[in-house]
Write a protein that holds these residues in place. Sequence first.
Motif, PDB file in Angstrom:
ATOM      1  N   GLY A  39      -4.334  17.003   4.996  1.00  0.00           N
ATOM      2  CA  GLY A  39      -4.690  15.937   4.078  1.00  0.00           C
ATOM      3  C   GLY A  39      -4.589  14.583   4.766  1.00  0.00           C
ATOM      4  O   GLY A  39      -4.122  14.450   5.883  1.00  0.00           O
ATOM      5  N   GLU A  40      -5.020  13.580   4.079  1.00  0.00           N
ATOM      6  CA  GLU A  40      -5.008  12.239   4.661  1.00  0.00           C
ATOM      7  C   GLU A  40      -3.612  11.646   4.543  1.00  0.00           C
ATOM      8  O   GLU A  40      -2.965  11.755   3.515  1.00  0.00           O
ATOM      9  CB  GLU A  40      -6.011  11.362   3.913  1.00  0.00           C
ATOM     10  N   SER A  41      -3.174  11.029   5.583  1.00  0.00           N
ATOM     11  CA  SER A  41      -1.852  10.395   5.537  1.00  0.00           C
ATOM     12  C   SER A  41      -1.997   8.974   5.026  1.00  0.00           C
ATOM     13  O   SER A  41      -2.992   8.306   5.256  1.00  0.00           O
ATOM     14  CB  SER A  41      -1.205  10.404   6.915  1.00  0.00           C
ATOM     15  N   VAL A  42      -1.034   8.537   4.330  1.00  0.00           N
ATOM     16  CA  VAL A  42      -1.025   7.166   3.829  1.00  0.00           C
ATOM     17  C   VAL A  42       0.044   6.409   4.576  1.00  0.00           C
ATOM     18  O   VAL A  42       1.182   6.852   4.655  1.00  0.00           O
ATOM     19  CB  VAL A  42      -0.727   7.134   2.319  1.00  0.00           C
ATOM     20  N   GLY A  43      -0.344   5.300   5.157  1.00  0.00           N
ATOM     21  CA  GLY A  43       0.618   4.512   5.913  1.00  0.00           C
ATOM     22  C   GLY A  43       1.676   3.945   5.009  1.00  0.00           C
ATOM     23  O   GLY A  43       1.406   3.507   3.909  1.00  0.00           O
ATOM     24  N   LEU A  44       2.895   3.945   5.474  1.00  0.00           N
ATOM     25  CA  LEU A  44       3.982   3.344   4.733  1.00  0.00           C
ATOM     26  C   LEU A  44       4.019   1.859   5.014  1.00  0.00           C
ATOM     27  O   LEU A  44       3.677   1.413   6.099  1.00  0.00           O
ATOM     28  CB  LEU A  44       5.313   3.960   5.152  1.00  0.00           C
ATOM     29  N   HIS A  45       4.448   1.091   4.000  1.00  0.00           N
ATOM     30  CA  HIS A  45       4.643  -0.317   4.245  1.00  0.00           C
ATOM     31  C   HIS A  45       5.976  -0.509   4.960  1.00  0.00           C
ATOM     32  O   HIS A  45       7.016  -0.047   4.485  1.00  0.00           O
ATOM     33  CB  HIS A  45       4.651  -1.104   2.935  1.00  0.00           C
ATOM     34  N   LEU A  46       5.945  -1.164   6.098  1.00  0.00           N
ATOM     35  CA  LEU A  46       7.156  -1.476   6.834  1.00  0.00           C
ATOM     36  C   LEU A  46       7.369  -2.977   6.791  1.00  0.00           C
ATOM     37  O   LEU A  46       6.452  -3.736   7.049  1.00  0.00           O
ATOM     38  CB  LEU A  46       7.030  -1.017   8.283  1.00  0.00           C
ATOM     39  N   GLY A 100      -9.927 -15.824  -8.902  1.00  0.00           N
ATOM     40  CA  GLY A 100      -9.301 -16.165  -7.634  1.00  0.00           C
ATOM     41  C   GLY A 100      -7.799 -16.170  -7.628  1.00  0.00           C
ATOM     42  O   GLY A 100      -7.186 -16.464  -6.609  1.00  0.00           O
ATOM     43  N   LYS A 101      -7.178 -15.843  -8.756  1.00  0.00           N
ATOM     44  CA  LYS A 101      -5.716 -15.761  -8.778  1.00  0.00           C
ATOM     45  C   LYS A 101      -5.288 -14.564  -7.948  1.00  0.00           C
ATOM     46  O   LYS A 101      -5.679 -13.440  -8.213  1.00  0.00           O
ATOM     47  CB  LYS A 101      -5.260 -15.602 -10.230  1.00  0.00           C
ATOM     48  N   SER A 102      -4.496 -14.822  -6.935  1.00  0.00           N
ATOM     49  CA  SER A 102      -4.119 -13.770  -5.996  1.00  0.00           C
ATOM     50  C   SER A 102      -2.762 -13.188  -6.326  1.00  0.00           C
ATOM     51  O   SER A 102      -1.834 -13.912  -6.671  1.00  0.00           O
ATOM     52  CB  SER A 102      -4.073 -14.328  -4.578  1.00  0.00           C
ATOM     53  N   THR A 103      -2.660 -11.878  -6.200  1.00  0.00           N
ATOM     54  CA  THR A 103      -1.375 -11.195  -6.293  1.00  0.00           C
ATOM     55  C   THR A 103      -1.032 -10.713  -4.898  1.00  0.00           C
ATOM     56  O   THR A 103      -1.774  -9.914  -4.319  1.00  0.00           O
ATOM     57  CB  THR A 103      -1.448 -10.011  -7.266  1.00  0.00           C
ATOM     58  N   PHE A 104       0.065 -11.207  -4.378  1.00  0.00           N
ATOM     59  CA  PHE A 104       0.454 -10.910  -3.010  1.00  0.00           C
ATOM     60  C   PHE A 104       1.367  -9.691  -2.948  1.00  0.00           C
ATOM     61  O   PHE A 104       2.215  -9.485  -3.817  1.00  0.00           O
ATOM     62  CB  PHE A 104       1.189 -12.102  -2.391  1.00  0.00           C
ATOM     63  N   GLY A 105       1.188  -8.910  -1.880  1.00  0.00           N
ATOM     64  CA  GLY A 105       2.079  -7.797  -1.631  1.00  0.00           C
ATOM     65  C   GLY A 105       3.292  -8.232  -0.830  1.00  0.00           C
ATOM     66  O   GLY A 105       3.470  -9.417  -0.530  1.00  0.00           O
ATOM     67  N   ASP A 106       4.114  -7.261  -0.501  1.00  0.00           N
ATOM     68  CA  ASP A 106       5.259  -7.527   0.357  1.00  0.00           C
ATOM     69  C   ASP A 106       4.770  -7.827   1.765  1.00  0.00           C
ATOM     70  O   ASP A 106       3.828  -7.215   2.235  1.00  0.00           O
ATOM     71  CB  ASP A 106       6.193  -6.326   0.405  1.00  0.00           C
ATOM     72  N   GLY A 107       5.378  -8.738   2.424  1.00  0.00           N
ATOM     73  CA  GLY A 107       4.959  -9.124   3.759  1.00  0.00           C
ATOM     74  C   GLY A 107       5.500  -8.199   4.832  1.00  0.00           C
ATOM     75  O   GLY A 107       6.487  -7.486   4.640  1.00  0.00           O
ATOM     76  N   THR A 108       4.821  -8.203   5.952  1.00  0.00           N
ATOM     77  CA  THR A 108       5.282  -7.500   7.150  1.00  0.00           C
ATOM     78  C   THR A 108       5.439  -8.520   8.255  1.00  0.00           C
ATOM     79  O   THR A 108       4.508  -9.267   8.559  1.00  0.00           O
ATOM     80  CB  THR A 108       4.272  -6.428   7.585  1.00  0.00           C
ATOM     81  N   THR A 109       6.631  -8.545   8.842  1.00  0.00           N
ATOM     82  CA  THR A 109       6.887  -9.456   9.950  1.00  0.00           C
ATOM     83  C   THR A 109       6.509  -8.767  11.243  1.00  0.00           C
ATOM     84  O   THR A 109       7.111  -7.749  11.611  1.00  0.00           O
ATOM     85  CB  THR A 109       8.363  -9.868   9.984  1.00  0.00           C
ATOM     86  N   LEU A 110       5.508  -9.320  11.914  1.00  0.00           N
ATOM     87  CA  LEU A 110       5.050  -8.775  13.195  1.00  0.00           C
ATOM     88  C   LEU A 110       5.668  -9.571  14.331  1.00  0.00           C
ATOM     89  O   LEU A 110       5.547 -10.796  14.380  1.00  0.00           O
ATOM     90  CB  LEU A 110       3.525  -8.839  13.278  1.00  0.00           C
ATOM     91  N   THR A 111       6.321  -8.873  15.233  1.00  0.00           N
ATOM     92  CA  THR A 111       6.889  -9.501  16.425  1.00  0.00           C
ATOM     93  C   THR A 111       6.201  -8.900  17.642  1.00  0.00           C
ATOM     94  O   THR A 111       6.161  -7.672  17.791  1.00  0.00           O
ATOM     95  CB  THR A 111       8.402  -9.266  16.513  1.00  0.00           C
ATOM     96  N   VAL A 112       5.668  -9.756  18.491  1.00  0.00           N
ATOM     97  CA  VAL A 112       4.976  -9.301  19.684  1.00  0.00           C
ATOM     98  C   VAL A 112       5.848  -9.610  20.895  1.00  0.00           C
ATOM     99  O   VAL A 112       6.170 -10.774  21.159  1.00  0.00           O
ATOM    100  CB  VAL A 112       3.600  -9.985  19.820  1.00  0.00           C
TER     101      VAL A 112
END
Lengths: 113, 113
Positions: A1-8, A99-111
């Motif tokens: 089946g298709e995998s669903v990415g987890l929010h990290l 145009g009212k936006s509902t934001f999800g949880d953020g992901t902090t990307l560190t490079v």
Amino acid sequence: GESVGLHLPTLSVQEGDNSIINCAYSNSASDYFIWYKQESGKGPQFIIDIRSNMDKRQGQRVTVLLNKTVKHLSLQIAATQPGDSAVYFCAELSNTNAGKSTFGDGTTLTVKP
Amino acid sequence: GAGVSQTPSNKVTEKGKYVELRCDPISGHTALYWYRQSLGQGPEFLIYFQGTGAADDSGLPNDRFFAVRPEGSVSTLKIQRTERGDSAVYLCASLRRAKYEQYFGPGTRLTVT
């Protein structure tokens, strides 16, 4: 089946690698989705958008994938650079909400260089 | 051209005081939005203006919060009898008619002591 990415909440990648940031949205009636990048001390900055009748859209070094079946959105960044380090948010909108936006949880990307 | 500007950038006030936060949208943008962002979270919708009128104020947490946009350009978010829980970054965004891409200002960081 298709995998669903987890929010990290955090993601650390090596410079030059590809990054994948995931987001689960809640409203199946949403018409439009946007990814934003937010650097420290600044407001969110538009990266790329996708309409609900699409499943993929490409920009410069970025690709957004939309899976409406499982209400999942992902942002792929190619050849990640140190300047990509930031917090990334997905947002959903519907045509009826003007145009009212509902934001999800953020992901902090560190490079890492 | 100039982006969305917000003043002040930082505001420290004592519990119980009244504060006003100002937003100057991009010239010609008809829609204006206020969001509140707590540490580590995505922006949370407060109110949206189309022209001079508040089209949707469903996100205002209580009647201590009020916003105006008398001439359809600059907007002021007003908070009465501030509480420590009001401490957050208050973001303003504007967008062009018939577009969904919101342009965010840098925010005002409000600290209630």
